[in-house]
Write an enzyme that holds these catalytic residues in place. Structure first.
Site, PDB file in Angstrom:
ATOM      1  N   LYS A  66      16.051 -49.094  18.397  1.00 58.71           N
ATOM      2  CA  LYS A  66      16.286 -47.744  17.964  1.00 58.71           C
ATOM      3  C   LYS A  66      17.141 -47.130  19.156  1.00 58.71           C
ATOM      4  CE  LYS A  66      14.478 -44.104  15.706  1.00 58.71           C
ATOM      5  NZ  LYS A  66      14.053 -43.805  13.952  1.00 58.71           N
ATOM      6  N   ASP A  94       5.329 -36.480  14.086  1.00 66.11           N
ATOM      7  CA  ASP A  94       6.457 -36.702  12.953  1.00 66.11           C
ATOM      8  C   ASP A  94       5.992 -37.303  11.802  1.00 66.11           C
ATOM      9  OD1 ASP A  94       8.920 -35.882  11.803  1.00 66.11           O
ATOM     10  OD2 ASP A  94       9.957 -37.176  13.071  1.00 66.11           O
ATOM     11  N   LYS A 143       5.770 -38.569   8.089  1.00 67.37           N
ATOM     12  CA  LYS A 143       6.525 -38.461   7.017  1.00 67.37           C
ATOM     13  C   LYS A 143       6.783 -39.753   6.288  1.00 67.37           C
ATOM     14  CE  LYS A 143      11.119 -38.159   9.613  1.00 67.37           C
ATOM     15  NZ  LYS A 143      11.948 -37.253  10.106  1.00 67.37           N
TER      16      LYS A 143
END
Lengths: 520, 213
Positions: free
Chosen positions: A123, A217, A219
Site C-alpha cells: 500500500k 476508519d 467502512k
C-alpha cells in the site's frame, strides 16, 4: 560556435536543466552542451528537485477525470509502467506485479518479495500524507504497531518500507473482495450473511483493541471477504495519517476541515459523531459506531444517511436517528435492529462498550436465527438458545512435522472453518506429550468433532511461513452449559525448535484457533 | 485549436504566459482555454461547498464568466499567487450569492457553517486557503501538461516525462530510448521552460527563478 574554453557556471547549468533560463541564455547553453560532454554530464547529474518540478509531479498524479472519490474502484491488474512510480518499480526487495486497487490513502500493488518469493500487497501512501518528516516517522511507527497484530480477521501487516519518497506498507496479499464492492454488486445482503461478516470484523477489532489499537476508519471498503467467507480488516494504523492533514486547522471548524479533507477521508458515511468533532476523541467505541453504520449499509443497501452533502451527513450522524431497518425490509429481526441502534448510539456510553460485546450479541442472534444443525451423537447437548458462548473442551494433539502437508490437504477438502480466540491456561504435563489448555470463546462449537484438524497461532510467536500456525487434531470434545469453552491442547514436541519458546507459549498468552470441520 | 500556440518563438518569449494570452485575447479561444484550465478546479471546490451537481455547472460558468469579464482589469502586481487569490475571491463571492438566494431552508441547520467556511477561505492565512493554493496549482499544472504536450515531438515529451515527472536517471532514459544524453537533457530543459512560461503568474513557484548574469 560556442566557445569551449568558457564553460557556463554550475549555477547556469543548473538553471538550464530546470528550464529557468531566458531564451537567449538557454540557446547558448544548448549549443554549448551539444559539443561539451562534461557540461552535459553535469546537468544530467544535477538533482532536479525544485518546487515547480515537484508540483508538476503531483499534478501529473491527479486522476484523469480530476474529480471524485476513486475509492472502491477496482482495477484490473496492470503492469503498464506508467502506473508504477519508478523508485517503486526499482525496489531491490519487491517486484511489482501490478496495480490492484486505488484508495483514498494511496494505491495498492500486488508485489513479490524477490528473495522470499512471497506474494504481498504494497500500500503506497499518497505522498501528500507523508510529506513532513514527522508524518513519515508516524507512519513507520504506526506500521510497526500494526505489524504486531496477528489475527485471522485482520489483514496482516509485515513491514513498512520506502522507495525514495514513496512510503509503503507491506501487507498480506488477500485474495478477496471488499464489502463495498459486494454491496455494489449485490445490494443489501441476507441477514445472516451480513451478521456473520460484522461479527468477524468485531472479533478482529476486539483483538486489536486488546492490543491497544483502534482503527478509526471502519467502512465496507476496509473489510475484505475472502473466498471462504473470512472477513479481514484492512488498513490498521493508517487512519492516523489522515487527520494529520486536518488537525492543524482551527479547532471549532471541524466540519469545514472534514469537508475540505473529504477526498482524504472518504465520504463520512460511517463516522461517529465524536470522531467527526475531534478525531483525537475516537476510541474503540467510535469503531463500534462505524461498524454499526457498516452493518446498516449491508442490511439496507445504503449508508445510514445517504442524502445530502458532507456537512448534512455529519449533522445527521450527530443528531438524526437513521430510518429503522424494519421499515426498509421486512425480514429484520427486532433484536438485530436493536443491535444496530445500540452500535450507532449517539452517546458512546450507550453503545456496546467493546467489540467483543458486539460479536457476542450477533453470535447469539445468529444462534437464534439458525440453530446449528444437531451434531453427531457423541457431542449431544441440547442447544440452548440464549447461550452466548459455548463451552467446549477439546484435546488436540499436534504433530508439528505433519503440519504443512496436513493443512494443505484440508484445504482441498470440502470443509468448514470455525474460528475462535482463547487464552492459554496451563502447560503440561509430561515431557513427550506436552499439553496446552486453552480457554476459548469460539463459535459453532457444537460442530466440532473428534478428529477435526486444528491450527493454532500463539500471539507474538514469530511467523513460521506466513502465519505462524501449527496444527493438530481434536481428541475429544466436551460441551457443558457454562458460558465459555475450554480447549485442551496436547502438543507433541518433536524437537526443541518446534515447541514454541516459553516466551510465547506461557499461561495467559492468547491464541487464535482455526478448526477445520469436515463437511457435514 | 484549443492550444497555446499563439506565440511562436519570438523575441518576446519570456513575457508570454498563459495568463497574458488569456488577457490579450478575451475572445472565444481564450474562453475555451479558461474553461479547460479552471472548470475542474472550480467544480471541485463548489462540491466542497455543498453545491449539488445540478447547480454546479451553471455556477462554474458564472465564475468563469466573471473571470473573463474582469481579466483585463486584473493587475498582477508581481505578487506570487495573485491570480489564484483573485480567482478565489470571485469564487467566494459567487458562492455567497448562490447560498443567499438559493437557500432559505438552511436556517434549520448550521446555516452559519458555510458562511464561516467561506470566511475562512477568504482569509489568506487559513488552512483552507493553503489547501486552495495547493489544489489550484496542481489542477492548473495538470491541465497545462495536457495543453503543452502536443507541442513537442513524442520523443522529446517522453524523455521529459521520464526524467522530470518520473524521476528516472537521464543516463538510463537515454540508453533505453536510444538517444543521446544531450537529447535527454535538452528535452527536459525545453519542456520545463515552456511549462514555466505558461504557468508564469498562475502558479507560485514558477516565477522569479530566472538566473540572469
Amino acid at each position: 560556435m560556442p566557445d569551449q574554453a568558457i564553460h557556463p557556471t554550475r549555477a547556469e547549468l543548473h538553471s538550464y536543466g530546470l528550464g529557468q533560463l531566458s531564451p537567449d541564455k538557454a540557446t547558448a547553453i544548448e549549443m554549448h552542451i551539444r559539443e561539451c560532454e562534461p557540461c552535459c554530464e553535469t546537468i544530467a547529474n544535477l538533482s532536479s528537485n525544485d518546487t515547480f518540478v515537484e508540483l508538476l509531479q503531483e499534478a501529473e498524479q491527479l486522476p484523469a477525470d480530476q474529480i471524485g472519490d476513486h475509492e472502491g474502484v477496482p482495477i484490473k491488474p496492470s503492469s503498464s509502467s506508467e502506473d508504477i512510480p519508478v523508485p517503486l518499480a526499482e525496489h531491490p526487495r519487491y517486484e511489482i506485479v501490478g496495480l490492484i486497487g486505488r484508495g483514498g490513502m494511496g494505491n495498492v500493488y500486488e508485489a513479490r518479495h524477490r528473495k522470499m518469493e512471497r506474494t504481498v500487497a504494497l500500500k503506497v501512501i499518497n505522498r501528500e500524507f507523508v510529506r513532513k518528516t514527522e508524518a513519515v516517522d508516524r507512519f513507520h511507527r504506526e506500521a510497526k504497531t500494526a505489524a504486531q497484530l496477528s489475527h485471522p480477521n485482520i489483514v496482516t501487516a509485515y513491514d513498512a518500507d520506502n522507495a525514495g519518497d514513496y512510503h509503503f506498507m507491506v501487507m498480506e496479499y488477500v485474495d478477496g473482495v471488499d464489502l463495498s464492492r459486494i454491496i455494489k454488486d449485490r445490494g443489501a445482503l441476507p441477514v445472516t450473511e451480513a451478521c456473520k461478516y460484522i461479527r468477524q470484523a468485531a472479533t478482529g477489532l476486539h483483538y486489536a483493541y486488546e492490543q491497544g489499537m483502534v482503527h478509526r476508519d471502519i467502512k465496507p471498503h476496509n473489510l475484505m471477504v475472502t473466498a471462504d467467507g473470512t472477513v479481514k480488516i484492512l488498513d490498521f494504523g493508517l487512519a492516523s495519517l489522515a487527520p494529520e492533514v486536518v488537525s492543524d486547522a482551527n479547532a471549532g471548524e471541524v466540519l469545514g476541515e472534514l469537508t475540505t479533507a473529504g477526498t482524504v477521508m472518504g465520504t463520512p458515511d460511517y463516522i461517529s459523531p465524536e470522531q467527526a468533532e475531534d478525531a483525537r476523541q475516537a476510541d474503540v467505541r467510535s469503531d463500534i459506531y462505524s461498524l454499526g453504520a457498516t452493518l446498516y449499509h449491508l442490511l439496507s443497501g445504503r449508508p445510514p444517511f445517504d442524502d445530502g452533502s458532507v456537512t448534512q451527513k455529519l449533522n445527521s450522524h450527530a443528531q438524526v436517528e437513521p430510518e429503522r431497518l424494519e421499515s426498509l425490509r421486512d425480514d429484520i429481526p427486532v433484536e438485530l435492529s436493536t443491535i444496530v441502534t445500540r452500535m450507532m448510539a449517539k452517546d458512546p456510553e450507550e453503545r456496546f462498550q467493546t467489540p467483543a460485546e458486539v460479536a457476542a450479541a450477533l453470535e447469539s442472534l445468529l444462534q437464534a436465527i439458525e440453530p446449528p444443525q444437531k451434531p453427531s451423537p457423541h457431542q449431544i447437548r441440547p442447544v440452548r438458545k440464549r447461550r452466548r458462548l459455548l463451552l467446549l473442551a477439546a484435546v488436540v494433539t499436534l504433530f508439528i512435522a505433519a503440519l504443512v502437508a496436513g493443512v494443505m490437504q484440508f484445504f482441498q477438502m470440502d470443509i468448514g472453518t470455525i474460528r475462535g480466540t482463547g487464552k492459554v491456561v496451563a502447560i503440561g504435563p509430561g515431557t513427550s506429550q506436552r499439553a496446552v489448555e486453552l480457554w476459548i470463546s469460539g463459535d459453532d462449537g457444537l460442530l466440532v468433532q473428534e478428529g477435526d484438524d486444528v491450527r493454532l497461532h500463539f500471539e507474538g510467536w514469530p511467523a513460521m511461513r506466513s502465519d505462524g500456525a501449527f496444527g493438530g487434531e481434536v481428541m475429544s470434545v466436551d460441551l457443558t452449559d457454562d458460558t465459555a469453552g475450554i480447549f485442551r491442547i496436547l502438543i507433541k514436541a518433536d524437537g526443541k525448535e518446534s515447541w514454541p519458546d516459553p516466551r510465547y507459549l506461557r499461561p495467559g498468552v492468547r491464541a487464535n484457533c482455526w478448526i477445520f470441520t469436515r463437511s457435514r | 485549436m484549443s492550444s497555446l500556440a499563439i506565440h511562436n518563438r519570438s523575441m518576446n518569449e519570456t513575457s508570454l504566459s498563459l495568463l497574458n494570452c488569456l488577457r490579450r485575447s478575451p475572445e472565444s479561444e481564450s474562453w475555451t482555454r479558461l474553461v479547460e484550465l479552471y472548470a475542474p478546479l472550480i467544480r471541485t471546490w463548489l462540491y466542497k461547498y455543498e453545491v449539488q451537481e445540478s447547480d454546479a455547472e451553471d455556477l462554474v460558468q458564472e465564475v468563469l464568466l466573471a473571470v473573463s469579464k474582469d481579466l483585463a482589469k486584473f493587475e498582477h502586481k508581481g505578487q506570487p499567487g495573485a491570480f489564484r487569490g483573485w480567482l478565489k475571491a470571485i469564487l467566494i463571492n459567487r458562492l455567497r450569492d448562490f447560498w443567499r438566494t438559493r437557500d432559505r431552508r438552511r436556517e434549520a441547520r448550521s446555516e452559519s457553517d458555510i458562511d464561516q467556511r467561506l470566511a475562512d477561505l477568504a482569509n489568506p492565512t487559513s488552512e483552507l486557503s493553503r489547501l486552495w493554493d495547493g489544489e489550484h496549482d496542481r489542477y492548473v499544472l495538470r491541465q497545462l501538461l495536457n495543453l503543452v504536450k502536443p507541442h513537442f515531438a513524442a520523443n522529446t515529451w517522453m524523455a521529459f516525462y521520464r526524467v522530470a515527472l518520473k524521476g528516472e536517471r537521464p543516463r538510463d532514459v537515454a540508453a533505453e530510448m536510444q538517444i543521446s544524453l544531450n537529447a535527454v537533457v535538452t528535452a527536459k530543459s525545453r519542456v520545463l521552460r515552456r511549462l514555466r512560461q505558461e504557468a508564469e503568474g498562475l502558479v507560485e513557484s514558477s516565477s522569479g527563478f530566472f538566473v540572469e548574469g
